[in-house]
Scaffold this motif. Structure first.
Motif, mmCIF file in Angstrom:
data_model
loop_
_atom_site.group_PDB
_atom_site.id
_atom_site.type_symbol
_atom_site.label_atom_id
_atom_site.label_comp_id
_atom_site.label_asym_id
_atom_site.label_seq_id
_atom_site.Cartn_x
_atom_site.Cartn_y
_atom_site.Cartn_z
ATOM 1 N N LYS A 5 0.839 -1.202 0.000
ATOM 2 C CA LYS A 5 0.000 0.000 0.000
ATOM 3 C C LYS A 5 0.870 1.246 0.000
ATOM 4 N N SER A 6 0.986 1.854 -1.179
ATOM 5 C CA SER A 6 1.775 3.070 -1.344
ATOM 6 C C SER A 6 0.884 4.226 -1.758
ATOM 7 N N ALA A 35 -0.759 9.401 -4.014
ATOM 8 C CA ALA A 35 0.285 8.403 -4.235
ATOM 9 C C ALA A 35 1.555 9.087 -4.710
ATOM 10 N N ASN A 36 2.650 8.782 -4.067
ATOM 11 C CA ASN A 36 3.957 9.303 -4.472
ATOM 12 C C ASN A 36 3.960 10.819 -4.633
ATOM 13 N N ALA A 84 -10.651 -1.229 -7.452
ATOM 14 C CA ALA A 84 -10.229 -0.600 -8.710
ATOM 15 C C ALA A 84 -8.959 0.226 -8.503
ATOM 16 N N VAL A 85 -8.895 0.956 -7.401
ATOM 17 C CA VAL A 85 -7.707 1.770 -7.116
ATOM 18 C C VAL A 85 -6.496 0.875 -6.892
ATOM 19 N N GLN A 92 0.994 1.778 -11.328
ATOM 20 C CA GLN A 92 1.522 3.056 -10.840
ATOM 21 C C GLN A 92 0.682 4.243 -11.311
ATOM 22 N N PHE A 93 -0.624 4.012 -11.432
ATOM 23 C CA PHE A 93 -1.602 5.054 -11.765
ATOM 24 C C PHE A 93 -1.323 5.711 -13.130
#
Length: 102
Positions: A5-6, A35-36, A84-85, A92-93
């Protein structure tokens, strides 16, 4: 396989206590994924509501439908959105565009 989980999913505060109504409507705005160091603002639809929305927009004077970071899920629930996420996180989206303003 799950992704470490990032990311963090932020659901709108107004959703608490109204999840059944939101699922019935088939539409949710105000979901953010962090995220990031990037933020992705999502618009969530289920298939039935999306088709209805498309039909309405395409038959109007506007004649188009455009939504950034559109996410279509089987059912507009926290569980479905979270799955879904998690799938998006595995890529990495890459499918999403980060928000320009916080």
């Amino acid at each position: 396989m799950t992704v470490a989980k990032s990311y963090d999913i932020k659901f709108p505060e107004y959703l608490d206590g109204y999840e059944a109504e939101t699922e019935a409507k088939g539409y949710l705005v105000g979901v953010a994924v962090i995220a990031n160091g990037r933020r992705f603002d999502l618009t969530i639809y289920d298939r039935a509501r999306l088709v209805q929305e498309l039909d309405d927009e395409l038959s109007s004077d506007r004649a188009y439908f455009a939504v950034s970071n559109l996410l279509v899920v089987a059912s507009v629930t926290k569980a479905e959105i979270s799955m879904a996420v998690e799938a998006l996180a595995k890529g990495q989206f890459r499918e999403l565009m980060p928000s320009l303003a916080e």
